[in-house]
Design an enzyme around this catalytic site. Structure first.
Site, PDB file in Angstrom:
ATOM      1  N   ASP A   5       0.656  -1.228   0.019  1.00 41.97           N
ATOM      2  CA  ASP A   5       0.021  -0.050   0.004  1.00 41.97           C
ATOM      3  C   ASP A   5       1.072   1.446  -0.028  1.00 41.97           C
ATOM      4  OD1 ASP A   5      -2.438   1.517   0.091  1.00 41.97           O
ATOM      5  OD2 ASP A   5      -2.446   1.519   2.102  1.00 41.97           O
ATOM      6  N   CYS A  46      -1.939  10.236  -0.225  1.00 37.55           N
ATOM      7  CA  CYS A  46      -3.322  10.462  -0.711  1.00 37.55           C
ATOM      8  C   CYS A  46      -3.390  10.874  -2.077  1.00 37.55           C
ATOM      9  CB  CYS A  46      -3.922  11.275   0.523  1.00 37.55           C
ATOM     10  SG  CYS A  46      -5.791  11.201   0.247  1.00 37.55           S
TER      11      CYS A  46
END
Length: 289
Positions: free
Chosen positions: A16, A240
């Site tokens: 991730d 993000c």
């Protein structure tokens, strides 16, 4: 409830984290990072993904990486899979665990994987069936649990419905992801409480991003609800995609330090963990956090 005596950390940096970095990290560097994470005592490590390399080129080397992974005798390596094809590739590569992903937001589900939440869950049926036959545990991710870039706030009840369905179809653990890092201690606690009313607390994991610098506070707000699994990424890897320049996953180093301050054991060697952080930040060409 009281604080848990021990928390298991799921290290998601190699997957991730690195898949959200703007550069493609060489396989040799990933191997060096994972070896250092294992040496630090991390037993649950998500190392890659079998999604389309065309869409996520940063993880195109997952099969090659897994063929060369160092032994992880105390734990297992996990990979993300989107469908049965991805699962079969993961099984062939020797994955000890696979993960599937759904969203608590209809808008995010349609934008991200071009289907409704219900349709995404239906797609997992053959994956779950094949995993049962192969004896491979499946973890479920729920994204946008504390906010969606398209819908805004997400109701705790909506998160609980998706989490319950993932548990119902066979996921042994459900990771609740604050994908855009918009949560607060109050919203995080309300979300976890709603999910804990539908599935056993020991099957819940927390996966918070640090976009607003609140990830640790959000974790602290949930630890006395019976949750004892936390996802984190060494050196805060990632980012993000909906907030340019914002931090990514909460840093494993910060989580280990905070849990230690609270008297909660992790089994992670903070010195060796820091070494892993320095190794990957040097490879990425940026200062260690």
């Amino acid at each position: 409830m009281t604080l848990p005596p021990r928390v298991r950390i799921v290290e998601v940096g190699p997957r991730d984290g690195l898949q959200n970095e703007p550069v493609i990290v060489p396989t040799e560097v990933k191997l060096g990072l994972i070896a250092r994470l294992v040496a630090a005592g991390l037993t649950s490590i998500e190392v890659g993904s079998f999604v389309s390399a065309r869409w996520v080129p940063q993880i195109a080397d997952t099969a090659a990486l897994m063929a060369r992974l160092p032994p992880n005798p105390a734990g297992r390596y996990a990979v993300l899979v989107p469908n049965l094809k991805g699962f079969e590739a993961a099984r062939a590569a020797g994955a000890g665990e696979v993960a599937v992903f759904a969203s608590a937001s209809e808008a995010f589900s349609r934008a991200n994987i071009n289907c409704s939440i219900a349709e995404s869950l239906e797609r997992f049926a053959p994956v779950m069936a094949a995993a049962r036959v192969a004896g491979i545990p499946v973890r479920g991710y729920v994204s946008c649990v504390l906010g969606c870039p398209y819908e805004g706030a997400v109701a705790p009840e909506a998160v609980a419905r998706v989490a319950h369905r993932l548990a119902e179809i066979g996921c042994h653990e459900i990771s609740l992801g604050d994908t855009i890092g918009s949560g607060t201690p109050e919203t995080a606690r309300a979300c976890v409480a709603a999910v804990a009313a539908t599935i056993p607390r020991e099957r819940i994991a927390l996966h918070f991003h640090d976009t607003q610098g609140l990830a640790l506070a959000n974790l602290r707000a949930c630890l006395d609800l019976g949750v004892s699994v936390v996802d984190a990424a060494v050196a805060g890897l990632g980012g993000c995609p909906y907030a340019t320049g914002a931090p990514g996953n909460v840093a494993t180093e910060a989580v280990v330090a905070e849990l230690g301050r609270l008297g909660i054991a992790t089994g992670v060697d903070s010195g060796r963990l820091a070494e892993a952080g320095r190794f990957i930040t040097a490879a990425l060409g940026r200062p260690a956090g």
